[in-house]
Design a protein around this motif. Structure first.
Motif, PDB file in Angstrom:
ATOM      1  N   VAL A 128       0.844  -1.199   0.000  1.00  0.00           N
ATOM      2  CA  VAL A 128       0.000   0.000   0.000  1.00  0.00           C
ATOM      3  C   VAL A 128       0.877   1.246   0.000  1.00  0.00           C
ATOM      4  O   VAL A 128       1.839   1.344   0.765  1.00  0.00           O
ATOM      5  CB  VAL A 128      -0.930   0.007   1.243  1.00  0.00           C
ATOM      6  CG1 VAL A 128      -1.793   1.260   1.260  1.00  0.00           C
ATOM      7  CG2 VAL A 128      -1.801  -1.248   1.268  1.00  0.00           C
ATOM      8  N   LYS A 129       0.532   2.192  -0.883  1.00  0.00           N
ATOM      9  CA  LYS A 129       1.192   3.511  -0.870  1.00  0.00           C
ATOM     10  C   LYS A 129       0.108   4.549  -0.673  1.00  0.00           C
ATOM     11  O   LYS A 129      -0.769   4.694  -1.519  1.00  0.00           O
ATOM     12  CB  LYS A 129       1.944   3.746  -2.173  1.00  0.00           C
ATOM     13  CG  LYS A 129       3.239   2.977  -2.237  1.00  0.00           C
ATOM     14  CD  LYS A 129       4.182   3.563  -3.249  1.00  0.00           C
ATOM     15  CE  LYS A 129       5.506   2.819  -3.215  1.00  0.00           C
ATOM     16  NZ  LYS A 129       6.351   3.155  -4.340  1.00  0.00           N
ATOM     17  N   GLY A 130       0.181   5.255   0.468  1.00  0.00           N
ATOM     18  CA  GLY A 130      -0.887   6.194   0.818  1.00  0.00           C
ATOM     19  C   GLY A 130      -2.154   5.415   1.109  1.00  0.00           C
ATOM     20  O   GLY A 130      -2.169   4.523   1.953  1.00  0.00           O
ATOM     21  N   SER A 131      -3.227   5.702   0.371  1.00  0.00           N
ATOM     22  CA  SER A 131      -4.481   4.967   0.568  1.00  0.00           C
ATOM     23  C   SER A 131      -4.732   3.988  -0.574  1.00  0.00           C
ATOM     24  O   SER A 131      -5.784   3.377  -0.688  1.00  0.00           O
ATOM     25  CB  SER A 131      -5.648   5.961   0.665  1.00  0.00           C
ATOM     26  OG  SER A 131      -5.680   6.748  -0.509  1.00  0.00           O
ATOM     27  N   LYS A 132      -3.714   3.834  -1.437  1.00  0.00           N
ATOM     28  CA  LYS A 132      -3.891   3.024  -2.646  1.00  0.00           C
ATOM     29  C   LYS A 132      -3.049   1.752  -2.584  1.00  0.00           C
ATOM     30  O   LYS A 132      -1.885   1.772  -2.170  1.00  0.00           O
ATOM     31  CB  LYS A 132      -3.438   3.894  -3.825  1.00  0.00           C
ATOM     32  CG  LYS A 132      -3.570   3.254  -5.190  1.00  0.00           C
ATOM     33  CD  LYS A 132      -3.039   4.243  -6.225  1.00  0.00           C
ATOM     34  CE  LYS A 132      -2.677   3.519  -7.507  1.00  0.00           C
ATOM     35  NZ  LYS A 132      -1.881   4.357  -8.401  1.00  0.00           N
ATOM     36  N   VAL A 133      -3.650   0.618  -2.983  1.00  0.00           N
ATOM     37  CA  VAL A 133      -2.904  -0.641  -3.067  1.00  0.00           C
ATOM     38  C   VAL A 133      -2.064  -0.593  -4.345  1.00  0.00           C
ATOM     39  O   VAL A 133      -2.586  -0.570  -5.453  1.00  0.00           O
ATOM     40  CB  VAL A 133      -3.846  -1.871  -3.077  1.00  0.00           C
ATOM     41  CG1 VAL A 133      -3.039  -3.154  -3.251  1.00  0.00           C
ATOM     42  CG2 VAL A 133      -4.647  -1.943  -1.786  1.00  0.00           C
ATOM     43  N   GLU A 134      -0.738  -0.546  -4.156  1.00  0.00           N
ATOM     44  CA  GLU A 134       0.187  -0.388  -5.279  1.00  0.00           C
ATOM     45  C   GLU A 134       0.441  -1.706  -6.000  1.00  0.00           C
ATOM     46  O   GLU A 134       0.606  -1.746  -7.216  1.00  0.00           O
ATOM     47  CB  GLU A 134       1.513   0.180  -4.741  1.00  0.00           C
ATOM     48  CG  GLU A 134       2.564   0.469  -5.779  1.00  0.00           C
ATOM     49  CD  GLU A 134       2.255   1.693  -6.626  1.00  0.00           C
ATOM     50  OE1 GLU A 134       2.860   1.793  -7.702  1.00  0.00           O
ATOM     51  OE2 GLU A 134       1.425   2.519  -6.231  1.00  0.00           O
ATOM     52  N   HIS A 135       0.484  -2.798  -5.242  1.00  0.00           N
ATOM     53  CA  HIS A 135       0.876  -4.084  -5.834  1.00  0.00           C
ATOM     54  C   HIS A 135       0.272  -5.227  -5.023  1.00  0.00           C
ATOM     55  O   HIS A 135       0.416  -5.275  -3.810  1.00  0.00           O
ATOM     56  CB  HIS A 135       2.409  -4.184  -5.838  1.00  0.00           C
ATOM     57  CG  HIS A 135       2.953  -5.527  -6.225  1.00  0.00           C
ATOM     58  ND1 HIS A 135       2.651  -6.143  -7.414  1.00  0.00           N
ATOM     59  CD2 HIS A 135       3.782  -6.381  -5.569  1.00  0.00           C
ATOM     60  CE1 HIS A 135       3.270  -7.318  -7.476  1.00  0.00           C
ATOM     61  NE2 HIS A 135       3.969  -7.476  -6.358  1.00  0.00           N
ATOM     62  N   ILE A 136      -0.455  -6.105  -5.694  1.00  0.00           N
ATOM     63  CA  ILE A 136      -0.977  -7.319  -5.047  1.00  0.00           C
ATOM     64  C   ILE A 136       0.059  -8.410  -5.251  1.00  0.00           C
ATOM     65  O   ILE A 136       0.376  -8.788  -6.385  1.00  0.00           O
ATOM     66  CB  ILE A 136      -2.330  -7.765  -5.668  1.00  0.00           C
ATOM     67  CG1 ILE A 136      -3.384  -6.662  -5.511  1.00  0.00           C
ATOM     68  CG2 ILE A 136      -2.807  -9.070  -5.031  1.00  0.00           C
ATOM     69  CD1 ILE A 136      -3.852  -6.412  -4.104  1.00  0.00           C
ATOM     70  N   THR A 137       0.620  -8.905  -4.170  1.00  0.00           N
ATOM     71  CA  THR A 137       1.676  -9.921  -4.278  1.00  0.00           C
ATOM     72  C   THR A 137       1.063 -11.307  -4.458  1.00  0.00           C
ATOM     73  O   THR A 137      -0.104 -11.530  -4.114  1.00  0.00           O
ATOM     74  CB  THR A 137       2.539  -9.921  -3.004  1.00  0.00           C
ATOM     75  OG1 THR A 137       1.716 -10.274  -1.889  1.00  0.00           O
ATOM     76  CG2 THR A 137       3.150  -8.559  -2.748  1.00  0.00           C
ATOM     77  N   PRO A 138       1.837 -12.248  -4.991  1.00  0.00           N
ATOM     78  CA  PRO A 138       1.328 -13.628  -5.075  1.00  0.00           C
ATOM     79  C   PRO A 138       0.957 -14.160  -3.686  1.00  0.00           C
ATOM     80  O   PRO A 138       1.547 -13.744  -2.683  1.00  0.00           O
ATOM     81  CB  PRO A 138       2.520 -14.409  -5.652  1.00  0.00           C
ATOM     82  CG  PRO A 138       3.359 -13.381  -6.348  1.00  0.00           C
ATOM     83  CD  PRO A 138       3.181 -12.124  -5.561  1.00  0.00           C
ATOM     84  N   GLY A 139      -0.026 -15.050  -3.639  1.00  0.00           N
ATOM     85  CA  GLY A 139      -0.489 -15.605  -2.363  1.00  0.00           C
ATOM     86  C   GLY A 139       0.634 -16.307  -1.600  1.00  0.00           C
ATOM     87  O   GLY A 139       1.576 -16.840  -2.203  1.00  0.00           O
ATOM     88  N   GLY A 140       0.531 -16.285  -0.269  1.00  0.00           N
ATOM     89  CA  GLY A 140       1.567 -16.873   0.591  1.00  0.00           C
ATOM     90  C   GLY A 140       1.880 -18.323   0.268  1.00  0.00           C
ATOM     91  O   GLY A 140       3.038 -18.756   0.349  1.00  0.00           O
ATOM     92  N   ALA A 141       0.864 -19.091  -0.157  1.00  0.00           N
ATOM     93  CA  ALA A 141       1.064 -20.518  -0.454  1.00  0.00           C
ATOM     94  C   ALA A 141       1.921 -20.714  -1.710  1.00  0.00           C
ATOM     95  O   ALA A 141       2.502 -21.783  -1.920  1.00  0.00           O
ATOM     96  CB  ALA A 141      -0.292 -21.205  -0.640  1.00  0.00           C
ATOM     97  N   MET A 142       2.020 -19.675  -2.538  1.00  0.00           N
ATOM     98  CA  MET A 142       2.774 -19.798  -3.795  1.00  0.00           C
ATOM     99  C   MET A 142       4.241 -19.377  -3.661  1.00  0.00           C
ATOM    100  O   MET A 142       5.053 -19.657  -4.547  1.00  0.00           O
ATOM    101  CB  MET A 142       2.127 -18.908  -4.873  1.00  0.00           C
ATOM    102  CG  MET A 142       0.692 -19.234  -5.192  1.00  0.00           C
ATOM    103  SD  MET A 142      -0.061 -17.907  -6.178  1.00  0.00           S
ATOM    104  CE  MET A 142       0.891 -18.029  -7.704  1.00  0.00           C
TER     105      MET A 142
END
Length: 318
Positions: A128-142
């Motif tokens: 998250v940068k400020g109030s915006k999600v900058e990057h959705i990372t791959p799921g923890g299981a992956m």
């Protein structure tokens, strides 16, 4: 599985220019700078990498910590710097092609800063940068599977190490394998990959240029995310590397001293016996008396063993 990216004309031009600079650096013995410059560049690297992550310590304060002096600063910032000093002192002990080594390095770098340092994340996170999600990372299981694939690529792909190091850096940031410390780890690991083939990268303050172009650094990561391939980031990092090498060549008119010449020759010759003539073949701009003084100094210091006399004299490193 190979990470998606293209080898563009710009990439090839940058790789060619970098290779030329590396050739100049080797020809002028700049690949192993003098001790004082190595220390200065390391401090600059640590300060720049951590400032990108919000650390407030100056180069002067980091110098003081290196000399085991006390400073007044936030405890978290001090711990971050102390950990970074440790990791750079141990850098040659880590194998850049092993996931276990990366986890071990993260444990040193993030010791006392997060829970379970050195452990790959198993939970889902978003950047998250400020109030915006900058990057959705791959799921923890992956994460573990993706990191194994990335190291397979690093070990087996036939592309140039200059390009592979940039791809690794980008993919590492994309996967975001740890809860925290991914930025500094990605930059550190690219350095480690490069210095296996080009020793100059151990002492080259690439981080300070990234810090100066921090906004562009993050923009290129974001642009690569959106395009689904790492080409924009590869080109950006190659530009940074070229600029760092150019700066090194411009700023250093190297004056080699006896100790520098002996160290460099030891790296080249190893345990093989050699003569004064062999020594002068590497250092063509020194006189015979200077070569004799160098070798005599090294014998007196217990660095070399001397065999024979006069024209039959040979030397060997202990």
């Amino acid at each position: 599985m190979k990470s998606p990216y293209s080898i563009t004309n710009k990439t090839l031009m940058l790789v060619t220019a970098i290779s030329e600079k590396l050739g100049e650096i080797n020809a002028t013995y700049l690949y192993k700078p003098a001790t004082e410059l190595r220390k200065k560049n390391r401090i600059k690297t640590i300060q720049s990498s951590l400032e990108i992550e919000g650390n407030t310590l100056t180069e002067e304060q980091i110098t003081a910590l290196l000399e085991n002096k006390r400073i007044i600063a936030p405890q978290k910032d001090i711990v971050e710097v102390q950990n970074a000093i440790k990791i750079y002192e141990q850098l040659n002990q880590f194998n850049p092609y092993q996931l276990k080594a990366l986890e071990k390095a993260h444990a040193v770098l993030m010791n006392g800063l997060i829970d379970h340092p050195g452990k790959l994340r198993t939970t889902n996170v978003g950047i998250v940068k400020g109030s915006k999600v900058e990057h959705i990372t791959p799921g923890g299981a992956m994460v573990k599977g993706l990191m194994k694939d990335l190291f397979e690529y690093l070990k087996k792909d036939t592309d140039l190490i200059l390009i592979k190091s940039c791809v690794f850096h980008y993919e590492f940031e994309f996967i975001h394998p740890f809860i925290d410390g991914n930025g500094r780890m990605g930059r550190l690991w690219q350095t480690l990959i490069l210095m296996q083939k080009y020793p100059v990268f151990e002492y080259l303050p690439v981080e300070s240029l990234i810090k100066q172009k921090q906004t562009e650094y993050y923009n290129k990561l974001s642009e690569s995310d959106k395009k689904g391939h790492s080409t924009p980031f590869i080109e950006f990092m190659l530009e940074i590397i070229l600029e760092s090498l150019t700066g090194l060549l411009q700023s250093q008119s190297v004056i080699l001293h006896t100790t520098d010449r002996i160290d460099l020759f030891k790296e080249k010759i190893g345990k093989i016996k050699f003569t004064r003539k062999d020594y002068m073949q590497l250092f063509k701009n020194i006189s015979a008396p200077t070569a004799s003084r160098d070798l005599k100094w090294a014998v007196n210091e217990g660095i070399l063993t001397k065999f024979g006399e006069l024209r039959l004299t040979e030397y060997q490193f202990l």
